[in-house]
Design a protein around this motif. Structure first.
Motif, PDB file in Angstrom:
ATOM      1  N   SER A  42       0.898  -1.296   0.224  1.00 52.63           N
ATOM      2  CA  SER A  42      -0.041  -0.106  -0.079  1.00 52.63           C
ATOM      3  C   SER A  42       1.024   1.192  -0.009  1.00 52.63           C
ATOM      4  CB  SER A  42      -0.959   0.053   1.322  1.00 52.63           C
ATOM      5  OG  SER A  42      -0.130  -0.142   2.346  1.00 52.63           O
ATOM      6  N   GLU A  69      -0.001   0.292  -9.783  1.00 50.13           N
ATOM      7  CA  GLU A  69      -1.501   0.403  -9.643  1.00 50.13           C
ATOM      8  C   GLU A  69      -2.052   1.450 -10.556  1.00 50.13           C
ATOM      9  OE1 GLU A  69      -4.943   0.498  -6.358  1.00 50.13           O
ATOM     10  OE2 GLU A  69      -3.091   0.993  -5.881  1.00 50.13           O
ATOM     11  N   VAL A  71      -5.104   3.966 -11.170  1.00 53.05           N
ATOM     12  CA  VAL A  71      -6.156   4.639 -10.299  1.00 53.05           C
ATOM     13  C   VAL A  71      -6.901   5.693 -11.137  1.00 53.05           C
ATOM     14  CG1 VAL A  71      -5.236   3.701  -8.057  1.00 53.05           C
ATOM     15  CG2 VAL A  71      -5.038   6.167  -8.791  1.00 53.05           C
ATOM     16  N   GLU A  80     -10.050   5.391  -6.775  1.00 54.76           N
ATOM     17  CA  GLU A  80     -10.627   4.251  -7.145  1.00 54.76           C
ATOM     18  C   GLU A  80      -9.884   3.545  -8.180  1.00 54.76           C
ATOM     19  OE1 GLU A  80     -14.820   2.419  -9.164  1.00 54.76           O
ATOM     20  OE2 GLU A  80     -14.737   4.467  -8.667  1.00 54.76           O
ATOM     21  N   SER A  81      -9.314   2.223  -7.588  1.00 59.51           N
ATOM     22  CA  SER A  81      -8.482   1.314  -8.449  1.00 59.51           C
ATOM     23  C   SER A  81      -9.085   0.767  -9.523  1.00 59.51           C
ATOM     24  CB  SER A  81      -7.757   0.336  -7.382  1.00 59.51           C
ATOM     25  OG  SER A  81      -6.888  -0.512  -8.224  1.00 59.51           O
ATOM     26  N   GLU A  84      -4.224  -3.470 -10.754  1.00 60.03           N
ATOM     27  CA  GLU A  84      -3.268  -3.421  -9.730  1.00 60.03           C
ATOM     28  C   GLU A  84      -2.450  -4.789 -10.417  1.00 60.03           C
ATOM     29  OE1 GLU A  84      -1.888  -2.297  -5.214  1.00 60.03           O
ATOM     30  OE2 GLU A  84      -3.993  -3.207  -5.707  1.00 60.03           O
ATOM     31  N   HIS A 864     -16.678   1.383  -2.696  1.00 55.94           N
ATOM     32  CA  HIS A 864     -15.750   1.548  -3.884  1.00 55.94           C
ATOM     33  C   HIS A 864     -14.460   2.288  -3.539  1.00 55.94           C
ATOM     34  CE1 HIS A 864     -18.322  -1.143  -6.425  1.00 55.94           C
ATOM     35  NE2 HIS A 864     -19.252  -0.055  -6.173  1.00 55.94           N
ATOM     36  N   SER A 865     -14.509   3.399  -2.538  1.00 55.24           N
ATOM     37  CA  SER A 865     -13.793   4.296  -2.113  1.00 55.24           C
ATOM     38  C   SER A 865     -12.401   3.571  -1.526  1.00 55.24           C
ATOM     39  CB  SER A 865     -14.171   5.478  -1.419  1.00 55.24           C
ATOM     40  OG  SER A 865     -14.832   4.779  -0.234  1.00 55.24           O
ATOM     41  N   LYS A 866     -12.964   2.452  -0.950  1.00 59.29           N
ATOM     42  CA  LYS A 866     -11.662   1.666   0.018  1.00 59.29           C
ATOM     43  C   LYS A 866     -10.972   0.836  -0.936  1.00 59.29           C
ATOM     44  CE  LYS A 866     -13.068   2.447   4.684  1.00 59.29           C
ATOM     45  NZ  LYS A 866     -13.065   1.612   5.881  1.00 59.29           N
ATOM     46  N   ARG A 867      -9.789   1.252  -1.417  1.00 58.05           N
ATOM     47  CA  ARG A 867      -8.908   0.314  -1.969  1.00 58.05           C
ATOM     48  C   ARG A 867      -8.604  -0.890  -1.437  1.00 58.05           C
ATOM     49  NH1 ARG A 867      -5.102   3.512  -2.062  1.00 58.05           N
ATOM     50  NH2 ARG A 867      -3.758   2.317  -3.526  1.00 58.05           N
TER      51      ARG A 867
END
Length: 1336
Positions: A42, A69, A71, A80-81, A84, A864-867
């Motif tokens: 991360s 990654e 985004v 938003e990813s 990856e 969706h905001s949480k990768r």
């Protein structure tokens, strides 16, 4: 390496029993493992901004050392990813290569492969693919070889009708660089010309002494277009010459015509230390020379006479006067030295790759905080040609804007007031829309919105690095494990709850009173509506309709649905007209929400029962089973307030229909780049599955007497590896998907998922509706991919009515299908097994999903905001160690570097809320180092090891520093009185507020209310009673002869504790924690970093000599060394898998498994008969904590997925290894059988050389994964490389398996090795599906 045992106890043990007899050693763990990175790193080390997917899509690329990654940053500031991918190497630097106005940008990457790689994003493969590799040096991380730093000429490529080429520079750490001119037209050969400095062949370049030193920074200096003829690029370098206290600005020119590089000029100004050179875009000759305390605007238009135009002091800038809602005061710093070297050197090695000497990982940094501010990161405003603006971040976390003003009398610099103050950032990026993405070191990143006078916080970019320790705990609610991890450092240290799969925010849960649900649907009241109006629940003999809004109320009577039947399907056929399909009739309802009776009309089949149905705009389709009919129904108006259902056409089918699906939006109305098959765009298209078994695409049109006809058909005929047909291949659900292409998804009743596509000859690539002749015969669909995702029937639930929306696949666990990917790509959803699901869109919950699980309704929201699926609890300080206390259901956390004078403490944390309930502070100047739970009689106490010195634990030689420590024995006391005087109650900041319950009328269980995305981690009856408290009480404290870096429980009555290079066997003579006694001592040559036990076996992790095995003989109170490591190894952590085998991680990024060579006499064998290296794997990331995975490696019930004949040990769960790294990754090492290993090893050998799946940066995969380990060691299989196989289509998979073996050298080395049988596609896919299922 023999230990020097001592007996520190003068009294004999109270036990008269002899020494523990040497037990018969169990069989050692296997040599065959598969490694999979289940959570990618991360930490963001590099960022790039460009048009990677298309000329209209501007994306951001994160370089995260071992992966890339891509985004996008949305209008709300959410990152938003998009994709990856693992690079199977180590990224050193990256930059954007602009191609053309109509094409896509390329990504240039430097890596430890020794190559300069040019990557292009493949929309088909949904990842970056290599275009060209340029070999610069040999693989590795040498300081003197090219491949450290990368810069690109930022000139505009286009001017009127002329196209100018780009230039690129690559440097080493010292003394060397190379220049390249790039072709603007050829994709096959991007490099047009190249030149090296100093010349590799001793050519026309100047002496190497002109560049003798360390290259700190470099950039190109652009010229105007009027000088483009015969353009010779100028490269500016910030150079530190050997022995010099100041850095110089050195300018070089590449004379392309003469094929030489010459030194133009040097610039050095006494005073501050220069560290970076930054070109001003679109300026033709201006650049900032950034120094400690100031920034110089340099005029380099005449490279032979560089001069400073404006000097801007960074010390005179007014301090920040504003405080944001997410402002973090930098009131304390990480200590410079610690036992694990995480504060400075080792963490820097993690974030900045170099060929550092690993013997010095624990030295104390001699670089203190500089007295003057300096720029730590900067970014230019995108696409701003006139008066360019740059945002800078200083090393104290202050943000400012520099604006260049071009006037007649010269250039001026306007400096803004401080926009924000937070953490210092290593990278920042200014993107379109006024957003600023910032990336701090070992803390969450942030997305800001640039206002007039300040930065406004928009969203966080999660970063869980570094993971210093973790504890895996079973989540009873989810039937899966969750990880509690110590992440980050002060002041941003946090506790993270990490779960596998896609994160969902659990909003509400009803009581388990919904038995027998057979279907769920959400329905709108009008076609253009954004939000749903009704939730329909069908039971075995009942139907309920609930309103969707602030509360879910029963409105069955108002809607008009028949309540005493089982609903087969329902939906909106026209504005205000709802349709209910049940066994006996199709019911048309006109809902009246004003309380009056709704209008109802019904259509009845003739002497037959309805088995299935589907509803869409202006279309109703139903089927019967005996006889097998398919009826197309319509709705017509009889009067102004009266409508009726009528049958348009009925056809008899040869096979019974198993499922029906109608796209909710017409394909003909969708404008896209996809190739639309002829006939699909006309009239109404729907899909059916049959018991043939098959999937059929049908079209119905009333125009020109078209009627109903079959457009395409796909047979479902699957066989196993034995050639026999697979049972249960009846379609359970079928969906039409239209993204970049059109295809059909089908879920089968046996848990399989299929993807069909039209053959390319029947697709016409046009932007709008395809108009063509209708084919008389149906098209045969091509089966592109098959996957097994479970063992129960697969239901497909789209997120929305859009044809390109992602889909939830329900089987024995929920999966998220990524419809934009080729083949079949799916990820597990972090939620329990569910029987039904439906999207719920309301103003309060626009992205809701309603799951039915265990007779309860669960309203969740896909986040969706949480990768990352990681819930954060801010703890402050640096959390170092964590233990789960099962009796109290609390987490015991050791924190260091707390903001109040840098103290340490041991605290109890509530895992539900993250609240610190109790804490015990150590003495001022005392630092916590280790912590374990030890059993005393029938209770558990917490044994804490500390250091009484703030200096480094380990000398550069690896020997222990002479210092003192303490052993503390803490008791966790349970009391009924919350006013206990010894307990410190701490408040918890930043908890999320509870969401308003839309299930207000559904009598939710109060325990289901969640205050944050992943609360409710335990059973509903597990709650912390306010009247009951747990607090920490000191039982005893003992001064120790050295720093205590490791503690470990031993048997049921002892524990081990280290002191420098010694470790002691300790116990409690009277079964009381008030008194502790040392019974024996063993010594190693270097500092002991870890201690682990298994039954009677002891393993010691030495910071230099690797792992050593010991046995303790209780009768004589002696420790005997029995085995030692065959190699020098910088042990980070280790644990015993059994009495003969140990798993060990080192500080160079590898995991190894070692075991005793000879088990027959193992207790008294010669210690010089070294341990045997079973297998090894180079992760490229340092794992400071490794543990047994327990039930991490899970298979479905009955394990049907291994029906191909391969087997796996039933005890393999105990041998699973889980590792958390300093980059924030989580690796799982899963044991596999020899047969599985040999099969997948052959597949991996083909994947690493196939163009579609080879390492994207050109690494030699075998060299990378075998780095730092002997070549003869058995290699652990790379699960990330193998996972790519499942992302390919059937044809691509066959292409990979038909790839010839890369080299016969391995066969020559092992002439007795038998020839492997040919690889069977079904066998490979099924085995990888099993691995994918188990590790997700």
């Amino acid at each position: 390496m023999m230990a020097a045992p001592e007996d520190e106890s003068s009294a004999h043990s109270q036990s008269s029993s002899a020494a523990t007899a040497a037990p018969t050693p169990p069989s050692s763990v296997g040599d065959h493992y598969l490694a999979k990175c289940v959570l990618p790193p991360s930490v963001v080390l590099q960022v790039a901004y460009g048009y990677f997917r298309s000329s209209s899509s501007r994306d951001v690329v994160f370089g995260k050392e071992t992966c890339l990654e891509l985004v996008v940053i949305g209008e709300d500031g959410v990152v938003e990813s998009v994709c990856e991918q693992n690079v199977f190497g180590t990224i050193k630097d990256l930059a954007v290569i602009p191609r053309s106005k109509m094409g896509k940008d390329l990504l240039a990457v430097l890596s430890d492969s020794g190559k300069l790689s040019f990557l292009s994003f493949s929309n088909e493969m949904h990842r970056f693919s290599p275009i060209q590799h340029v070999q610069l040096s040999s693989p590795g991380n040498s300081r003197t070889q090219l491949g450290r730093m990368l810069t690109v000429d930022s000139r505009q490529v286009f001017y009127l009708t002329m196209i100018f080429g780009l230039f690129l520079a690559v440097s080493a750490y010292h003394d060397r660089f190379a220049l390249f001119s790039l072709s603007s037209s050829s994709m096959a050969d991007i490099i047009h010309e190249r030149i090296f400095y100093p010349s590799e062949d001793g050519g026309k370049t100047s002496s190497v002494q002109e560049l003798s030193g360390t290259i700190w920074s470099m950039c190109f200096i652009s010229k105007g277009f009027n000088e483009s003829k015969g353009y010779d690029p100028v490269l500016a370098i910030v150079l530190n010459r050997k022995g010099s206290l100041l850095n110089e600005l050195v300018l070089f020119r590449w004379n392309i015509k003469e094929e030489s590089i010459c030194l133009i000029s040097e610039y050095v100004e006494a005073g501050a230390l220069a560290h970076s050179i930054v070109e001003v875009p679109h300026s033709s000759g201006f650049a900032f020379l950034l120094r400690i305390g100031d920034a110089l605007l340099m005029d380099l238009r005449d490279p032979q006479n560089p001069c400073c135009l404006v000097r801007t002091s960074l010390d005179l800038v007014p301090p920040a006067s504003l405080v944001e809602e997410h402002f973090v005061e930098e009131s304390c710093r990480v200590q410079d030295g610690d036992d694990e070297g995480l504060s400075n050197v080792a963490a820097s090695a993690l974030l900045k790759l170099s060929d550092w000497d690993p013997m010095f990982i624990d030295t104390e940094s001699d670089i203190g905080k500089l007295s003057s501010n300096h720029v730590s990161s900067w970014t230019w405003e995108p696409d701003h040609n006139y008066n360019p603006r740059m945002i800078i971040c200083l090393d104290d976390g202050e943000f400012f804007v520099f604006e260049l003003i071009y006037e007649d009398d010269g250039v001026k610099i306007n400096i803004s007031e401080c926009l924000y103050k937070g953490l210092p950032c290593k990278e920042i990026l200014w993107v379109e829309g006024g957003f600023l993405a910032t990336f701090a070191e070992m803390a969450d990143g942030t997305v800001f919105k640039l206002g007039k006078e300040k930065l406004h916080w928009m969203n966080s970019i999660q970063n869980i690095a570094p993971i210093l320790d973790f504890s895996v705990v079973d989540d009873q609610n989810e039937k899966r494990d969750q990880m509690f991890a110590c992440c980050g450092v002060t002041p941003e240290g946090s506790l993270r709850i990490i779960r596998s799969g896609v994160n969902v925010e659990k909003l509400l849960k009803t009581a388990p009173v919904y038995q027998g649900i057979t279907g769920t649907w959400t329905v709108k009241i009008k076609l253009p509506d954004v939000y749903h109006s009704f939730l329909v629940l069908s039971f075995v003999e009942e139907t309920r309709v609930l309103s969707v809004g602030l509360s879910f109320k029963d409105v069955t009577d108002s809607v008009g649905f028949q309540p005493d039947v089982c609903t087969l399907a329902c939906g909106l056929v026209a504005d205000g007209l709802l349709v209910q399909i049940h066994q006996d009739a199709v019911r048309l309802c006109m809902a009246n929400m004003d309380g009056s009776s709704p209008f109802v009309s019904s259509w009845f089949p003739e002497n037959v029962s309805i088995s299935l149905g589907a509803v869409a705009e202006d279309l109703i389709v139903v089927s019967t089973s005996n006889p097998c009919f398919l009826s197309v129904l319509g709705v017509r108006s009889v009067s102004s307030h009266c409508c009726e259902i009528y049958e348009i056409q009925r056809v008899e089918l040869q096979y019974e229909v198993s499922c029906i699906s109608i796209p909710q939006k017409s394909i003909g109305k969708k404008r896209c780049k996809a190739a639309i098959p002829s006939g699909v765009e006309r009239g109404y298209t729907f899909l059916i599955g049959t018991h043939k078994p098959s999937v059929e695409v049908l079209s119905f049109s009333e125009e020109d007497g078209g009627g109903l006809r079959v457009l395409a058909s796909g047979m479902v005929s699957l066989t196993n590896t034995m050639g026999t047909a697979i049972r249960g291949c009846i379609p359970q659900d079928v969906r039409l998907v239209l993204v970049d292409q059109i295809y059909v998804l089908s879920g089968l009743r046996n848990g399989m998922l299929l993807r069909f596509e039209w053959p390319h000859s029947h697709c016409k690539e046009e932007m709008d509706i395809v108009v063509g002749e209708r084919d008389s015969l149906p098209i045969n669909l091509v089966l592109i991919a098959t996957r097994r995702i479970g063992i129960t029937p697969v239901f497909l639930v789209p997120f929305s009515d859009s044809l390109d929306s992602d889909i939830i696949a329900l089987s024995d666990r929920p999966w998220l299908l990524h419809t934009a990917r080729q083949s079949l790509s799916y990820t597990s959803i972090s939620f329990q097994a569910s029987t039904h699901a439906t999207p719920v869109c309301s103003s309060e919950c626009p992205q809701g999903i309603l799951f039915v699980a265990e007779n309860s309704l669960h309203l969740v929201e896909m986040v969706h905001s949480k990768r990352l699926n990681a819930q954060k609890f801010h703890l402050g300080g640096t959390p170092r160690k964590i233990i789960y206390h099962s009796e109290s259901k609390l987490l015991i956390v050791m924190r260091t570097d707390l903001c109040d004078a840098g103290t340490s403490d041991i605290c109890c944390v509530d895992p539900l809320s993250g609240s610190v309930l109790s804490s015990y502070k150590l003495k001022p100047g005392e630092t916590g180092k280790s912590m374990e739970l030890v059993r005393v009689r029938n209770e558990q106490v917490i044994v804490v090891g500390t250091s009484l010195s703030s200096g480094p634990a380990i000398l550069p030689s690896g020997e222990a520093e002479s210092t003192k420590g303490r052993i503390l024995i803490l008791c966790l006391v349970h009391t009924q009185n919350s006013d206990s005087g010894s307990m410190t109650i701490c408040s918890k900041d930043g908890l999320s507020s509870q969401r308003t319950s839309p299930f207000r009328d559904e009598q939710l269980s109060s325990s289901s209310l969640c205050s944050s995305p992943d609360d409710n981690s335990y059973d509903d009856d597990i709650k912390l009673d306010e009247a009951e408290t747990w607090h920490l009480k000191l039982a005893s404290a003992t001064t120790w002869p050295g720093m205590v870096l490791a503690i470990c429980p031993y048997l049921d009555r002892f524990f081990l504790a280290s002191a420098g290079n010694a470790f002691y066997v300790c116990g409690f003579p009277n079964d009381s924690p008030d008194k502790m006694k040392r019974f024996a001592v063993g010594r190693t040559r270097f500092m002991i970093t870890s201690l682990r036990t298994y039954l009677t076996r002891i393993v010691v992790g030495d910071c230099r000599d690797g792992v050593l095995f010991y046995s303790y003989h209780e009768d004589v109170k002696k420790l005997h060394q029995v085995y030692c490591d065959p190699e020098q190894r910088l042990v980070a952590d280790c644990f015993l898998m059994d009495v003969n085998s140990v798993a060990v991680s080192d500080r160079k990024g590898s995991i190894a498994i070692l075991s005793c060579k000879d088990h027959s006499d193992f207790e008294y064998s010669n210690p010089e008969s070294n341990l045997n290296l079973n297998c090894a794997y180079h992760m490229g990331e340092v794992a400071m904590a490794i543990k047994k995975g327990g039930s991490i490696y899970k298979l479905p019930a009955g394990d049907v997925l291994r029906s191909y004949g391969l087997s796996k040990s039933t005890d393999a769960d105990d041998d699973t290894i889980i590792a958390g790294t300093l980059l924030g990754s989580i690796f799982v090492f899963a044991p596999i059988s020899r047969e599985e290993y040999e099969l997948l090893e052959a597949v991996q050998a083909k994947l690493v050389v196939h163009p579609l799946t080879a390492p994207v940066l050109g690494n030699d995969h075998k060299e990378f994964r075998g780095r730092e380990n002997p070549s003869q060691a058995t290699k652990i299989l790379d699960g990330d490389m193998l996972a790519q196989f499942l992302e390919l289509t059937n044809r691509q998979q066959e292409s990979v398996l038909s790839t010839p073996q890369p080299s016969p050298s391995s066969l020559k080395a092992c002439p007795k090795q038998r020839t492997s049988p040919p690889l069977m596609l079904h066998q490979v896919v099924q085995l990888l599906e099993r691995v994918h299922y188990a590790l997700h």
